[in-house]
Design an enzyme around this catalytic site. Sequence first.
Site: not given
Ligand code: NAD
Length: 498
Positions: A149, A173, A176, A226, A281, A383
């Site tokens: 997000f 994808k 959401e 994450s 991040c 984090e």
């Molecule tokens: P998230 O892991 O909750 O979601 C990321 C994606 O995974 C979304 O599209 C979501 O729909 C999907 N998803 C969520 N739960 C899932 C599941 N159980 N099974 C399969 N798919 C699933 O992350 P977020 O809260 O949207 O974003 C924040 C996180 O992203 C933080 O941890 C941040 O550090 C990380 N991030 C990392 C970078 C990097 O380059 N390392 C960059 C930006 C954000």
Amino acid sequence: MREVQHFIAGAKVAGTSGRFGDIYNPNTGDVQAKVALATEGEMDAAVQAAANAFPAWAATNPQRRARVMFEFKRLLEANMDELAELLSSEHGKVVADSRGDVQRGIDVVEFACGIPHLQKGEYTEGAGPGIDVFSMRQPLGVVAGITPFNFPAMIPCWMSAVAIACGNTFILKPSEKDPSVPMRMAELFMEAGAPEGVLNCVNGDKVAVDAILDHPEIKAVSFVGSSDIAQYVYARGTANGKRVQAMGGAKNHGIILPDANMDQAVKDIVGAAYGSAGERCMALPVAVTVGKKTGDEFRERMVEAASNLRVGVSTDPDAHYGPVVSAAHKAKVENYIQMGVDEGAELVLDGRGLTMQGAENGYFIGPSLFDQVTPEMTTYKEEIFGPVLQIVRAETLEEAAALPSKHQYGNGCAIFTSNGRAAREFAAQVNVGMVGINVPIPVPVSYHTFGGWKRSAFGDTNQHGPEGVRFWTKIKTVTQRWPEGDIGDQAFIIPTMG
Ligand code: NAD
């Protein structure tokens, strides 16, 4: 109520699952739209559209593919205001910050405009008698990206712009929580002249992610989110034979040496810790001060700087940062603040309980500051992803430098010093993927490459830059000769060029 659909084969299509996610306005806590959550069948329809588009797109010469990217860049720039406002309304970051998010995406599209040069192969004339060797980088086919997000414009561009410029067709994808900007960008990409099916946007949750990971036609997956989900995506995708890069969470450290320019360090770290409500991040949520005097001075100056920050609704042009993305995320960050108190850190500024006049149900958290944080604490190890800065006190540079190296995450880190030799040594030795020297958020420019180490990234290829081109292509090497006459016994021995 507004409904965010899917974008498949060049057109918006309504979801058929009957399942919807809520899109909130983080300023007010109101549900402002619904997003369709895809079924496996809907994902398959998008994959078929991408598969149908692939042969012609892969055969389109790279200069023509680049022309679509040039036009896409122009359209993103022309629609910057609309995109930034839309982004802020779903994410909660202030509009100026959303413009930065879109601009960082545009930067990657601009990088992808160089694809005719970037995708050129290699050639050796006369590798043996009458023998030439050449290699070419070919697209993989249908590929996919799954995004978080927190950068709904930049991160989809990291993946899709490079992959598509290389001749792949793409399924995105998005998160959401804030899918409207990626959807709008998919429309603009069509307007830029992309054939239908080249970029598809399928909204959804775990069902859609699993459909991507299990679909035999999808050759590669890029994920950002994450760490636990990144690890899951990496394991399941690679078990299914796909090429996968999966970027995860972070806990970036900023080390402040006694010879640092303290004015600069405080200004930089207050922005890097609290900007975008800490939901980056590459935020800098840990400040490691070296020596008591440096620690005391930094704390005093940071209390002043953080106390002067203005938290406001995302449309407030004077606000430094806005609300966090959701009620659940607000609760999570506030729980971490309580945990920090319970495990013995000193809470110097407490941002909990902040209410905004006229926006009482928004997800606001004021700037929070902890001192006397130690590496054993859970709040240090994990984090938090909110507007919380933790000060860890170290006695020496060696002790300070060991902290980011030993931490489970290894995305970015920074050092603040006027000692070039110390900075150079630190950058070379630290066990982290991206390093800033007097630069608080060392996100590399688009023609370099972005990626962390340890639990911040699974897989071994980074985002964008030449590494991105390598991830989204496979190399084929051709050895050719045009013999005349009888080739004799040489046909029976392993060929050598000696
Ligand atoms: P998230 O892991 O909750 O979601 C990321 C994606 O995974 C979304 O599209 C979501 O729909 C999907 N998803 C969520 N739960 C899932 C599941 N159980 N099974 C399969 N798919 C699933 O992350 P977020 O809260 O949207 O974003 C924040 C996180 O992203 C933080 O941890 C941040 O550090 C990380 N991030 C990392 C970078 C990097 O380059 N390392 C960059 C930006 C954000």
